[in-house]
Design a protein around this motif. Structure first.
Motif, PDB file in Angstrom:
ATOM      1  N   UNK A  23       9.945  27.843 -46.250  1.00  0.00           N
ATOM      2  CA  UNK A  23       9.663  26.723 -46.408  1.00  0.00           C
ATOM      3  C   UNK A  23       7.650  26.688 -46.987  1.00  0.00           C
ATOM      4  N   UNK A  24       7.358  27.874 -45.990  1.00  0.00           N
ATOM      5  CA  UNK A  24       5.800  27.727 -46.462  1.00  0.00           C
ATOM      6  C   UNK A  24       5.953  28.627 -48.091  1.00  0.00           C
ATOM      7  N   UNK A  25       6.996  29.132 -48.506  1.00  0.00           N
ATOM      8  CA  UNK A  25       7.239  30.286 -49.310  1.00  0.00           C
ATOM      9  C   UNK A  25       7.032  28.953 -50.998  1.00  0.00           C
ATOM     10  N   UNK A  26       8.224  27.644 -50.611  1.00  0.00           N
ATOM     11  CA  UNK A  26       8.252  26.825 -51.420  1.00  0.00           C
ATOM     12  C   UNK A  26       6.660  26.292 -51.427  1.00  0.00           C
ATOM     13  N   UNK A  27       6.247  26.043 -50.822  1.00  0.00           N
ATOM     14  CA  UNK A  27       4.856  25.031 -50.603  1.00  0.00           C
ATOM     15  C   UNK A  27       3.380  25.732 -51.285  1.00  0.00           C
ATOM     16  N   UNK A  28       3.412  26.875 -51.806  1.00  0.00           N
ATOM     17  CA  UNK A  28       2.824  27.861 -52.118  1.00  0.00           C
ATOM     18  C   UNK A  28       1.643  28.337 -51.094  1.00  0.00           C
ATOM     19  N   UNK A  29       2.023  27.878 -49.694  1.00  0.00           N
ATOM     20  CA  UNK A  29       1.411  27.976 -48.951  1.00  0.00           C
ATOM     21  C   UNK A  29       0.672  29.912 -48.672  1.00  0.00           C
ATOM     22  N   UNK A  30       0.809  30.148 -49.200  1.00  0.00           N
ATOM     23  CA  UNK A  30       1.014  31.912 -49.683  1.00  0.00           C
ATOM     24  C   UNK A  30       0.975  32.279 -51.040  1.00  0.00           C
ATOM     25  N   UNK A  31       0.131  32.673 -52.197  1.00  0.00           N
ATOM     26  CA  UNK A  31      -0.155  33.031 -52.863  1.00  0.00           C
ATOM     27  C   UNK A  31       0.586  34.600 -52.669  1.00  0.00           C
ATOM     28  N   UNK A  32       1.328  34.896 -53.726  1.00  0.00           N
ATOM     29  CA  UNK A  32       1.864  35.967 -54.064  1.00  0.00           C
ATOM     30  C   UNK A  32       1.526  36.951 -55.306  1.00  0.00           C
ATOM     31  N   UNK A  33       0.094  36.970 -55.234  1.00  0.00           N
ATOM     32  CA  UNK A  33      -0.532  37.692 -56.476  1.00  0.00           C
ATOM     33  C   UNK A  33       0.327  39.545 -56.432  1.00  0.00           C
ATOM     34  N   UNK A  53      13.402  18.281 -40.331  1.00  0.00           N
ATOM     35  CA  UNK A  53      12.160  17.870 -41.137  1.00  0.00           C
ATOM     36  C   UNK A  53      11.139  16.601 -40.768  1.00  0.00           C
ATOM     37  N   UNK A  54      10.931  16.329 -39.560  1.00  0.00           N
ATOM     38  CA  UNK A  54       9.116  15.512 -38.986  1.00  0.00           C
ATOM     39  C   UNK A  54       8.591  16.369 -39.417  1.00  0.00           C
ATOM     40  N   UNK A  55       8.709  17.472 -38.904  1.00  0.00           N
ATOM     41  CA  UNK A  55       7.219  18.872 -38.848  1.00  0.00           C
ATOM     42  C   UNK A  55       7.164  18.940 -40.515  1.00  0.00           C
ATOM     43  N   UNK A  56       8.151  19.135 -41.607  1.00  0.00           N
ATOM     44  CA  UNK A  56       7.532  19.223 -42.797  1.00  0.00           C
ATOM     45  C   UNK A  56       7.938  18.036 -43.787  1.00  0.00           C
ATOM     46  N   UNK A  57       8.239  16.792 -43.111  1.00  0.00           N
ATOM     47  CA  UNK A  57       7.778  15.473 -44.160  1.00  0.00           C
ATOM     48  C   UNK A  57       6.248  15.693 -43.599  1.00  0.00           C
ATOM     49  N   UNK A  58       5.355  15.883 -42.281  1.00  0.00           N
ATOM     50  CA  UNK A  58       4.020  15.723 -42.430  1.00  0.00           C
ATOM     51  C   UNK A  58       3.234  16.845 -42.638  1.00  0.00           C
ATOM     52  N   UNK A  59       3.661  17.938 -42.575  1.00  0.00           N
ATOM     53  CA  UNK A  59       3.210  18.565 -43.552  1.00  0.00           C
ATOM     54  C   UNK A  59       2.893  18.379 -45.539  1.00  0.00           C
ATOM     55  N   UNK A  60       3.986  18.267 -45.650  1.00  0.00           N
ATOM     56  CA  UNK A  60       3.921  17.712 -47.091  1.00  0.00           C
ATOM     57  C   UNK A  60       2.836  16.577 -46.963  1.00  0.00           C
ATOM     58  N   UNK A  61       3.252  15.661 -45.980  1.00  0.00           N
ATOM     59  CA  UNK A  61       1.932  14.593 -46.819  1.00  0.00           C
ATOM     60  C   UNK A  61       0.552  14.945 -46.759  1.00  0.00           C
ATOM     61  N   UNK A  62       0.167  16.482 -46.058  1.00  0.00           N
ATOM     62  CA  UNK A  62      -1.226  16.922 -44.954  1.00  0.00           C
ATOM     63  C   UNK A  62      -1.585  17.714 -47.032  1.00  0.00           C
ATOM     64  N   UNK A  63      -0.254  17.745 -47.342  1.00  0.00           N
ATOM     65  CA  UNK A  63      -0.202  19.329 -48.428  1.00  0.00           C
ATOM     66  C   UNK A  63      -0.889  18.125 -49.970  1.00  0.00           C
ATOM     67  N   UNK A  64       0.085  16.529 -49.846  1.00  0.00           N
ATOM     68  CA  UNK A  64      -0.642  16.002 -50.229  1.00  0.00           C
ATOM     69  C   UNK A  64      -1.626  15.567 -51.014  1.00  0.00           C
ATOM     70  N   UNK A  65      -2.199  15.148 -49.803  1.00  0.00           N
ATOM     71  CA  UNK A  65      -3.544  14.799 -49.329  1.00  0.00           C
ATOM     72  C   UNK A  65      -4.693  15.458 -49.926  1.00  0.00           C
ATOM     73  N   UNK A  66      -5.719  15.130 -50.577  1.00  0.00           N
ATOM     74  CA  UNK A  66      -7.025  16.447 -50.920  1.00  0.00           C
ATOM     75  C   UNK A  66      -7.924  15.701 -49.187  1.00  0.00           C
ATOM     76  N   UNK A  67      -7.794  14.715 -49.040  1.00  0.00           N
ATOM     77  CA  UNK A  67      -8.900  14.192 -48.330  1.00  0.00           C
ATOM     78  C   UNK A  67      -8.210  13.484 -47.329  1.00  0.00           C
ATOM     79  N   UNK A  68      -7.778  14.142 -45.748  1.00  0.00           N
ATOM     80  CA  UNK A  68      -7.726  13.786 -44.394  1.00  0.00           C
ATOM     81  C   UNK A  68      -8.357  13.603 -43.714  1.00  0.00           C
ATOM     82  N   UNK A 103      -4.532  14.595 -34.999  1.00  0.00           N
ATOM     83  CA  UNK A 103      -3.428  14.099 -34.935  1.00  0.00           C
ATOM     84  C   UNK A 103      -2.585  15.026 -34.685  1.00  0.00           C
ATOM     85  N   UNK A 104      -2.238  15.558 -36.624  1.00  0.00           N
ATOM     86  CA  UNK A 104      -1.286  15.645 -36.937  1.00  0.00           C
ATOM     87  C   UNK A 104      -0.553  17.011 -36.202  1.00  0.00           C
ATOM     88  N   UNK A 105      -2.351  18.025 -35.900  1.00  0.00           N
ATOM     89  CA  UNK A 105      -1.564  19.282 -35.242  1.00  0.00           C
ATOM     90  C   UNK A 105      -0.821  19.276 -34.035  1.00  0.00           C
TER      91      UNK A 105
END
Length: 147
Positions: free
Chosen positions: A137-147, A65-80, A87-89
């Motif tokens: 989880x990565x699939x849900x976040x569309x990290x990998x495009x499925x073309x 849960x901690x890892x996924x929350x951090x990753x979601x916040x990364x996806x939601x922000x255009x510029x970090x 720090x996130x890494x």
């Protein structure tokens, strides 16, 4: 023989996952049923196993849960800022190490309380399921495009 059983088990797990609809996710898979089918524990060993497993799984869920929350916040922000990214890494790397240490720790607990065979099966099952859950989880976040 062991390799054949392991291969058949993971083929079964992947077929269950593949059969799910697009709206389903890995969390909805009945882990307990899969584990019971795979481990084939006696009643006495089953009681010991589930007590240990529930303790283990609570810790794993907290880390995930901690890892996924951090990753979601990364996806939601255009510029970090770079400092925040670094720090996130580092934190994510640390959580992955905790997961690996946790799995090894509970392998040892099960090895001592039940048997090396049960502990080994537990280890392989959890390692595979954790990888599958992360991929889903990565699939849900569309990290990998499925073309």
């Amino acid at each position: 023989m062991k390799n054949t059983m392991l291969t058949m088990f993971f083929a079964f797990v992947f077929s269950v996952i593949s059969a799910q609809s697009e709206d389903d996710n890995i969390a909805q898979i009945d882990r307990k049923t899969l584990i019971e089918e795979y481990l084939q524990l006696s009643e006495s060993d089953s009681r010991k196993f589930w007590k240990v497993y529930e303790e283990y799984y609570k810790k794993v869920e907290k880390n995930n849960n901690e890892r996924f929350e951090r990753f979601e916040s990364f996806l939601e922000n255009d510029s970090i800022p770079e400092r925040e990214l670094r720090k996130m890494v580092k934190v994510n790397s640390y959580v992955k190490q905790l997961d690996a240490m946790l799995l090894e720790q509970y392998y040892e607990i099960l090895r001592k309380r039940i048997s090396p065979e049960v502990a080994g099966k537990f280890y392989h099952f959890e390692d595979a399921m954790n990888s599958i859950a992360l991929a889903e989880r990565y699939k849900q976040w569309n990290v990998f495009d499925e073309d």
